[in-house]
Design an enzyme around this catalytic site. Sequence first.
Site, PDB file in Angstrom:
ATOM      1  N   SER A  82      -4.611 -18.087 -32.859  1.00 15.77           N
ATOM      2  CA  SER A  82      -3.235 -16.668 -32.760  1.00 15.77           C
ATOM      3  C   SER A  82      -3.715 -15.826 -32.877  1.00 15.77           C
ATOM      4  CB  SER A  82      -4.023 -16.887 -34.757  1.00 15.77           C
ATOM      5  OG  SER A  82      -3.544 -16.263 -35.650  1.00 15.77           O
ATOM      6  N   ASN A 137       6.749   7.917  -0.959  1.00 17.31           N
ATOM      7  CA  ASN A 137       6.041   6.879  -1.310  1.00 17.31           C
ATOM      8  C   ASN A 137       6.777   5.961  -2.064  1.00 17.31           C
ATOM      9  OD1 ASN A 137       3.743   8.270  -0.604  1.00 17.31           O
ATOM     10  ND2 ASN A 137       3.232   9.425  -2.514  1.00 17.31           N
ATOM     11  N   HIS A 175       1.464 -13.626  11.269  1.00 23.06           N
ATOM     12  CA  HIS A 175       0.214 -13.684  11.199  1.00 23.06           C
ATOM     13  C   HIS A 175      -0.249 -11.802  11.460  1.00 23.06           C
ATOM     14  CE1 HIS A 175      -1.530 -17.681  10.759  1.00 23.06           C
ATOM     15  NE2 HIS A 175      -0.215 -17.735  12.122  1.00 23.06           N
ATOM     16  N   SER A 178       3.697  13.448  -2.711  1.00 23.35           N
ATOM     17  CA  SER A 178       2.584  13.526  -2.622  1.00 23.35           C
ATOM     18  C   SER A 178       2.253  15.252  -3.401  1.00 23.35           C
ATOM     19  CB  SER A 178       2.360  13.654  -1.448  1.00 23.35           C
ATOM     20  OG  SER A 178       1.161  14.184  -1.286  1.00 23.35           O
TER      21      SER A 178
END
Length: 470
Positions: free
Chosen positions: A347, A310, A178, A302
């Site tokens: 098809s 990244n 959680h 970046s």
Amino acid sequence: MASLADVSPPIALGALDGRYRGAVAALVDHLSEPALNRMRVHVEVEWLIYLTDHQVVPGVRALTDDEKAQLRQVVTDFGADDIAEHAEIERETVHDVKAVEYYLKRRLQRIAPADEDRGLAELIHFCCTSEDINNLSYALMVKGAVEQVWAPKAQALVDQVAAMARELREVPLLAHTHGQPATPTTLGKELAVSAHRLGRQLRRIDGQEYLGKLNGATGTFGAHLAAVPEADWPAISRGFVESLGLVWNPLTTQIESHDWQAELYADVARFNRILHNLCTDVWTYISMGYFAQVRGQGTVGSSTMPHKVNPIRFENAEANLEVSNALLDVLASMLVTSRLQRDLTDSSMQRNIGTAFGHSILALDNASRGLAGLDAVPAAMAADLDANWEVLGEPIQSAMRALGAQGVAGMENPYERLKELTRGRRIGQAELVEFVRGLGLPAEVEERLAALTPQTYTGVADRLVDHLDG
């Protein structure tokens, strides 16, 4: 403004045939339009050979070994000129399967040109509806694409994740259930969970049946029986379908019902979703500093922030898995339905199979490249563990419960006492050891719990990785 549609060579509209062509090119031999027509030629050739080999039609001679070899060579050599010739015929017939029939009749005239052999051409597409050829062609195409292209790439990724799991099996990791600090595990064990899940789906896919039928316009062998009433047409059909390496479907309408396709696409989509889950977890671990992106990262992260690397491989994989699953889901839901004995929705739908697998393969490629560029950062994981000593409330209260069940005095309300100590606050080693020493535990239990740390509270996580081998 000049129209890009007029540029030569033509510009691809879709990403798979443009930007990502190199990553998915292997699928072109299996799931492209020319691959479909080549496979139709293959099925028609094999049906002709099967009919003549088994003397199904009385009075028709068997083909010689050389003639059969030449016919099969037509399939092997099917290339640019043949694609163009078929397209030219189709412009006249306005029917792709009929164009295949006419194309193959031309080839047969070159292979068996004698006047007495002209009748052989009438056994090309004999008693077949277009779907007899199409369903077998698609089954062979999809089987080849899965077994020769997609599954090997998928297995390679599973092996890669499993290898990482074994390498990192003992690296302690603070779990987050959680999104909250939870019972520690190991990084290797968490990767092993993904490898195990992915491997299970691959085993299901490996056991997939690829069905086929050849039984005429409404699945009754009506034309077959009218033409050659003495033949056992269901047995002939079964023998031919199985000779292609497929499983015979005895009960169909005009179309093979495509249920096997829906089953396969559901399993591939499930594999994709588990891989998506792995990508989002690894992305999160990168953001937490548990993984560093260090290998093969000489690219721009970046356009404005020089420091950034990244996790684009995992983001690209996620996007392509979503596209793949959207197509696989609609294929699975649409292909199991056909109005009465036939409609043509299947098809159009089946022409998207290659795109669905293409996006999955692109995701596999990106996920693999992303994983190959990672190094685990044990120091970052250790720092998080050291900042969360409260996770040891679980083993302490569990030990107290066991002792209480054995009748040891002073072990009452263990959960509540640990809750009061740990909930909503951070504690360190000193506070926890002081608490343990004040419980009145048996000496052996007290020393064991006092020595426990978040880094060592990983149960048998490292040993669980061994289940990947069996």
